[in-house]
Design a protein around this motif. Structure first.
Motif, PDB file in Angstrom:
ATOM      1  N   SER A  63       0.873  -1.191   0.000  1.00  0.00           N
ATOM      2  CA  SER A  63       0.000   0.000   0.000  1.00  0.00           C
ATOM      3  C   SER A  63       0.898   1.225   0.000  1.00  0.00           C
ATOM      4  CB  SER A  63      -0.901   0.010   1.231  1.00  0.00           C
ATOM      5  OG  SER A  63      -0.120   0.463   2.329  1.00  0.00           O
ATOM      6  N   GLY A  64       2.118   1.038   0.527  1.00  0.00           N
ATOM      7  CA  GLY A  64       3.175   2.020   0.353  1.00  0.00           C
ATOM      8  C   GLY A  64       3.111   3.262   1.202  1.00  0.00           C
ATOM      9  N   PHE A  65       2.041   3.443   1.992  1.00  0.00           N
ATOM     10  CA  PHE A  65       2.007   4.648   2.822  1.00  0.00           C
ATOM     11  C   PHE A  65       2.850   4.452   4.063  1.00  0.00           C
ATOM     12  CE2 PHE A  65      -0.506   7.405   0.439  1.00  0.00           C
ATOM     13  CZ  PHE A  65      -1.319   6.598  -0.337  1.00  0.00           C
ATOM     14  N   THR A  66       3.206   5.563   4.668  1.00  0.00           N
ATOM     15  CA  THR A  66       4.098   5.526   5.836  1.00  0.00           C
ATOM     16  C   THR A  66       3.290   5.271   7.095  1.00  0.00           C
ATOM     17  OG1 THR A  66       5.568   7.062   4.714  1.00  0.00           O
ATOM     18  CG2 THR A  66       5.830   6.869   7.099  1.00  0.00           C
ATOM     19  N   GLN A  67       3.801   4.346   7.917  1.00  0.00           N
ATOM     20  CA  GLN A  67       3.127   4.024   9.189  1.00  0.00           C
ATOM     21  C   GLN A  67       3.045   5.263  10.080  1.00  0.00           C
ATOM     22  OE1 GLN A  67       5.321   0.804  11.159  1.00  0.00           O
ATOM     23  NE2 GLN A  67       6.303   0.436   9.181  1.00  0.00           N
ATOM     24  N   GLU A  68       2.190   5.219  11.085  1.00  0.00           N
ATOM     25  CA  GLU A  68       2.140   6.291  12.095  1.00  0.00           C
ATOM     26  C   GLU A  68       3.522   6.411  12.725  1.00  0.00           C
ATOM     27  OE1 GLU A  68      -0.999   6.803  10.602  1.00  0.00           O
ATOM     28  OE2 GLU A  68      -0.414   8.168  12.230  1.00  0.00           O
ATOM     29  N   GLY A  69       3.865   7.662  13.128  1.00  0.00           N
ATOM     30  CA  GLY A  69       5.167   7.807  13.807  1.00  0.00           C
ATOM     31  C   GLY A  69       6.102   8.568  12.893  1.00  0.00           C
ATOM     32  N   GLN A  75       1.662  -0.675  -7.666  1.00  0.00           N
ATOM     33  CA  GLN A  75       0.668  -1.462  -8.420  1.00  0.00           C
ATOM     34  C   GLN A  75      -0.733  -1.330  -7.833  1.00  0.00           C
ATOM     35  OE1 GLN A  75       1.981  -2.144 -11.132  1.00  0.00           O
ATOM     36  NE2 GLN A  75       3.121  -4.073 -11.222  1.00  0.00           N
ATOM     37  N   GLU A  76      -0.974  -0.286  -7.086  1.00  0.00           N
ATOM     38  CA  GLU A  76      -2.319  -0.053  -6.572  1.00  0.00           C
ATOM     39  C   GLU A  76      -2.604   1.425  -6.418  1.00  0.00           C
ATOM     40  OE1 GLU A  76      -1.488  -2.518  -2.973  1.00  0.00           O
ATOM     41  OE2 GLU A  76      -2.314  -0.771  -1.915  1.00  0.00           O
ATOM     42  N   ILE A  77      -3.909   1.750  -6.425  1.00  0.00           N
ATOM     43  CA  ILE A  77      -4.382   3.134  -6.269  1.00  0.00           C
ATOM     44  C   ILE A  77      -5.270   3.174  -5.031  1.00  0.00           C
ATOM     45  CG2 ILE A  77      -5.754   4.992  -7.321  1.00  0.00           C
ATOM     46  CD1 ILE A  77      -5.075   3.765 -10.072  1.00  0.00           C
ATOM     47  N   PRO A  78      -4.994   4.087  -4.102  1.00  0.00           N
ATOM     48  CA  PRO A  78      -5.823   4.129  -2.895  1.00  0.00           C
ATOM     49  C   PRO A  78      -7.299   4.333  -3.242  1.00  0.00           C
ATOM     50  CG  PRO A  78      -4.025   5.745  -2.788  1.00  0.00           C
ATOM     51  CD  PRO A  78      -3.981   5.122  -4.137  1.00  0.00           C
ATOM     52  N   ALA A  79      -8.161   3.790  -2.432  1.00  0.00           N
ATOM     53  CA  ALA A  79      -9.606   3.863  -2.713  1.00  0.00           C
ATOM     54  C   ALA A  79     -10.111   5.298  -2.612  1.00  0.00           C
ATOM     55  CB  ALA A  79     -10.361   2.979  -1.716  1.00  0.00           C
TER      56      ALA A  79
END
Ligand code: FHN
Length: 458
Positions: free
Chosen positions: A263-269, A280-284
């Motif tokens: 999903s490639g987003f950065t975790q909290e913190g 290979q994906e687009i956020p909803a």
């Protein structure tokens, strides 16, 4: 006898630090926070070209005459190829038809504002003049600096030159295979040999300094950060080091351990990196942070002869619109062949995207995320204009949108700006009367000019 008491100024500093810690604060890092305006060109760009090129284009998915499953650039690990056998591809890598200007022109025509090329992928082979021998300049027969040519062509055509760099390195002697399979190396994820890590970090820093100072790269696009020996602390330090080297640099979130899987987003913190990297994906839905979705045109990043599973131009154009309408960038990949040419299927799709962008580019570049997400398409906005991207042209010739609170100055078609369309308010919605035929089969853009920044009435 010298008093043991701490000098006054030190006692005050200790008291301050203790107070901060007791208040649950963290000791403010001395590292200057980077100037956010360096992201402006990147945010405006919205569309870039990813290029996966290297020795893996020579086998192009086959080893010992057999098709190797998976993505082409992973053939060294997927086919358990020992280093000396893989090195044998270097003398076969001779891209006589490589022409950097042609590549950049194709990207520019498609509306791509930046190019991210693999300076070094997991296989460790460098496409630039590194200090070592395992690179395209020192490995005969080609012996020319591929990245310098591309940098110069980018600068000639006003396209931003950027570089991908793999932290994991299947070729560097500091690392050994994850395991052996019938006596053959499974390279991913590599293990770091005891006592060798600092030497490898210095090796990487040597490369990165060259890419920043000599190749003037604008984005450091890291990858291969998942081996356990690479920590988030390493990522934070490398990030700070790069910004000290060039405060204008932009670094993705794969420099450290912040990425949450594909999903490639950065975790909290607090993790290092300037933008998220869904793959290979687009956020909803829209995401209110800097992000860029990277994607293949078929199923492989590096060229693979057998992979003909090409996405349609329609799919790629609608992906670009969808991603932009959610506030993201689209990094669309090309896997050039070993002779230095782009696969024709990629060229055809970039030409089709370019034809659409030559009419509708203003509804992509420099736009912000949408105010609403309709069933019939997507929406972007810029200054006092809304761009309605209609994928499904209504058969009744009526397009409905939520009511805007602004005064609407004019409604038109981007493809024929001289055309004025009627818009009627109907309670909490607005209805636009459309011509019977859609100007574009893939996405027709309607513009709504408003007084002030467009806003929904509720
Ligand atoms: O392993 C790589 C892969 O080869 C390719 O480079 C992609 C592109 O983002 N990244 C990794 C897989 O996540």
């Amino acid at each position: 006898m010298k008093s043991s008491r701490l000098p006054l100024h030190l006692r005050i500093l200790v008291a301050f630090l203790v107070a901060v810690l007791l208040a649950g604060g963290s000791i403010p890092s001395t590292a200057a926070s980077p100037d956010d305006s360096r992201m402006d060109w990147w945010r405006d760009a919205r569309f870039g070209m990813f290029i996966h090129w290297g020795l893996y284009a020579v086998p192009a998915g086959k080893y010992d005459g057999k098709e190797v499953k998976g993505i082409g650039e992973w053939i060294m690990s997927r086919a358990n190829i020992p280093r000396d056998r893989y090195e044998a591809y270097a003398p076969q890598f001779d891209p006589q038809q490589y022409d950097a200007d042609t590549w950049v022109r194709i990207a520019k025509y498609a509306g791509m504002k930046y190019i991210v090329i693999t300076s070094k992928h997991h296989d460790g082979f460098c496409l630039f003049d590194s200090a070592g021998q395992y690179d395209v300049v020192d490995a005969p027969p080609y012996g020319k600096d591929i990245l310098a040519d591309l940098r110069d062509a980018c600068e000639r055509h006003g396209v931003k030159f950027c570089t991908y760099y793999s932290i994991m390195d299947w070729h560097h002697p500091s690392q050994k295979p994850a395991k052996m399979n019938n006596g053959r190396p499974v390279w991913n994820p590599t293990q770091m040999i005891d006592g060798q890590k600092q030497q490898y970090v210095d090796y990487m820093k040597g490369h990165l300094k060259t890419l920043v100072e000599d190749y003037r790269t604008h984005v450091l696009w890291f990858d291969g950060e998942w081996p356990s020996w690479w920590t988030d602390q390493d990522g934070q330090e490398l990030y700070q080091w790069l910004l000290e080297l060039n405060p204008e640099s932009i670094v993705n979130n794969r420099v450290g351990a912040g990425r949450k899987g594909m999903s490639g987003f950065t975790q909290e913190g607090s993790f290092a990196g300037d933008f998220g990297t869904p793959e290979q994906e687009i956020p909803a839905t829209g995401v209110d942070s800097d992000w860029e979705s990277c994607m293949t045109m078929n199923d492989t990043w590096g060229f693979k002869t057998s992979d003909k599973n090409w996405k349609s131009s329609q799919r790629l154009i609608q992906n670009l619109i969808d991603i932009t309408s959610k506030g993201g960038n689209y990094l669309l990949n090309i896997g050039p062949k070993a002779d230095g040419t782009f696969p024709q299927a990629s060229v055809d799709r970039l030409r089709a995207i370019g034809q659409w962008m030559s009419v509708n580019g203003e509804s992509i570049h420099g736009t912000q995320a949408a105010l609403f997400r309709p069933d019939w398409g997507r929406v972007t906005r810029k200054d006092g204009t809304l761009y309605l991207h209609v994928f499904d042209w209504p058969s009744n010739g009526k397009l409905t949108i939520p009511a805007l609170s602004n005064e609407v100055r004019r409604v038109s078609l981007l493809a024929s700006p001289e055309t004025t369309l009627n818009l009627n308010r109907d309670g909490e919605t607005m209805v636009i009367d459309l011509p019977s035929t859609a100007p574009d089969d893939i996405a027709s853009v309607i513009t709504i000019d408003t007084k002030g920044e467009p806003a929904l009435s509720k």
